[in-house]
Design an enzyme around this catalytic site. Structure first.
Site, short mmCIF file in Angstrom:
data_model
loop_
_atom_site.label_atom_id
_atom_site.label_comp_id
_atom_site.label_asym_id
_atom_site.label_seq_id
_atom_site.Cartn_x
_atom_site.Cartn_y
_atom_site.Cartn_z
N CYS B 115 0.89 -1.16 0.00
CA CYS B 115 0.00 0.00 0.00
C CYS B 115 0.92 1.20 0.00
O CYS B 115 1.58 1.49 1.00
CB CYS B 115 -0.91 0.03 1.22
SG CYS B 115 -1.89 1.56 1.32
N CYS B 118 -0.52 4.33 2.44
CA CYS B 118 -0.62 4.17 3.90
C CYS B 118 -0.37 2.72 4.28
O CYS B 118 0.78 2.28 4.27
CB CYS B 118 -1.93 4.71 4.46
SG CYS B 118 -3.44 4.15 3.66
N SER B 119 -1.41 1.98 4.59
CA SER B 119 -1.18 0.65 5.14
C SER B 119 -2.37 -0.28 4.87
O SER B 119 -2.63 -1.16 5.67
CB SER B 119 -0.97 0.77 6.65
OG SER B 119 -2.03 1.53 7.22
N CYS B 120 -3.09 -0.05 3.78
CA CYS B 120 -4.25 -0.89 3.48
C CYS B 120 -3.79 -2.34 3.34
O CYS B 120 -2.75 -2.61 2.75
CB CYS B 120 -4.94 -0.42 2.21
SG CYS B 120 -5.64 1.23 2.39
#
Lengths: 113, 213
Positions: B115, B118-120
């Site tokens: 991602c 961000c951090s999906c």
């Protein structure tokens, strides 16, 4: 963070994470709080994600204000995003949060309640 | 959990007063207390969520799905074309908020997930992402030089293997279906699932065969 007593025994789930999910208690609280506000329809994950992207982008940008840059920390970005989401939706005023934080910070060491 | 307080709040875990108002410890505590006092958040629900992500949700859920797909060609086909339906059928909790696509590794094709913004991550199938997945280095570099990053993580790909990098978003989360290792013919789903690691489902590792190759 506490270590589960089952860890390393056959009863432990085979998570194969190789690391604890949260390395400090406040990270877990910040995560759980965001999830709870989403569950309560106070904001959506998509809104939260926009704030998180901004916070992460800002954390990666060096600021020239004379202060030493903080090391990259994902959950600090998460917390900033949470504060932005809460402020954006007017759930709490920024002053109320700052006042409460100041009160907590001035507690005598070791004071619990 | 070693929490003597039923609500799992951080009382007792901290030396209060030793954190500045700008510290994350104090900021979170102030936010949580104010939101709870105003009835906007619920301490017990927060505790339950944390508990769930620390103990009940993790890569074993994705591993089970991968093992089932290895064992059942029909399920594999459905998983690759409509993962959401398969996940819904399996009654995997939390999946309703995520649209998941599964990308299969096969001879000559390797998939890896990132991602970039961000951090999906597919929470319902893998739990919360590992620290390296969230790091600026991985997010930037796996797009720019995926082969190098994978080699550094211990995965050497053949020069002619096509590498596909999938950038997650709030709309779509990806899971890699690793190749089933040789020497596992006739294995039960349970036994197969034990071979499947988190990293193999992100695409930064292979599932090693039981012979250790």
């Amino acid at each position: 963070m506490s270590i589960d007593l089952l860890e390393g025994t056959p009863a432990a789930p085979p998570r194969d994470n190789g690391e604890l999910v949260f390395s400090e208690p406040w990270q877990a609280r910040a995560f759980g709080l965001a999830a709870d506000l989403v569950e309560g329809d106070h904001f959506t994950w998509d809104e939260f994600r926009e704030h998180l992207i901004e916070a992460i982008a800002a954390a990666g940008t060096p600021v020239d204000d004379g202060e030493a840059p903080e090391p990259w920390d994902y959950y600090r970005c998460w917390l900033t995003a949470l504060e932005c989401a809460v402020g954006d939706r007017g759930l709490l005023g920024g002053e109320a949060v700052a006042d409460r934080a100041a009160t907590y910070a001035s507690r005598p060491a070791g004071h619990d309640h | 959990m070693h929490d003597d307080h039923g609500h799992g709040h951080h009382h007792g875990e901290h030396d209060h007063g030793r954190h500045a108002a700008s510290s994350p410890e104090v900021r979170v505590e102030a936010l949580e207390d104010l939101l709870v006092e105003r009835g906007l958040a619920d301490r017990e629900r927060i505790d339950a969520t944390i508990q769930r992500f620390e103990h009940d949700i993790g890569p074993m859920i994705g591993a089970r799905l991968v093992a089932e797909a290895w064992a059942d060609a029909g399920l594999r086909r459905r998983l690759l074309t409509d993962a959401d339906a398969v996940v819904a059928d399996m009654d995997i909790r939390g999946a309703e908020i995520e649209h998941i696509e599964v990308k299969a590794n096969e001879p000559g094709v390797h998939n890896v997930v990132v991602c970039t913004l961000c951090s999906c991550y597919p929470w319902a199938l893998l739990g919360l992402p590992p620290n390296w997945y969230k790091s600026p280095e991985y997010r930037a570099r796996v797009v720019r030089e995926p082969r190098v990053v994978l080699a550094e993580m211990g995965l050497d790909l053949e020069a002619d293997t096509e590498l596909r990098v999938w950038d997650s978003s709030s709309e779509t989360r990806f899971l890699v279906l690793p190749e089933r290792p040789a020497g596992t013919e006739g294995w039960s789903v349970e036994r197969l699932a034990e071979l499947v690691t988190r990293d193999s489902m992100i695409g930064v590792a292979r599932v090693t065969d039981p012979g250790g190759r």
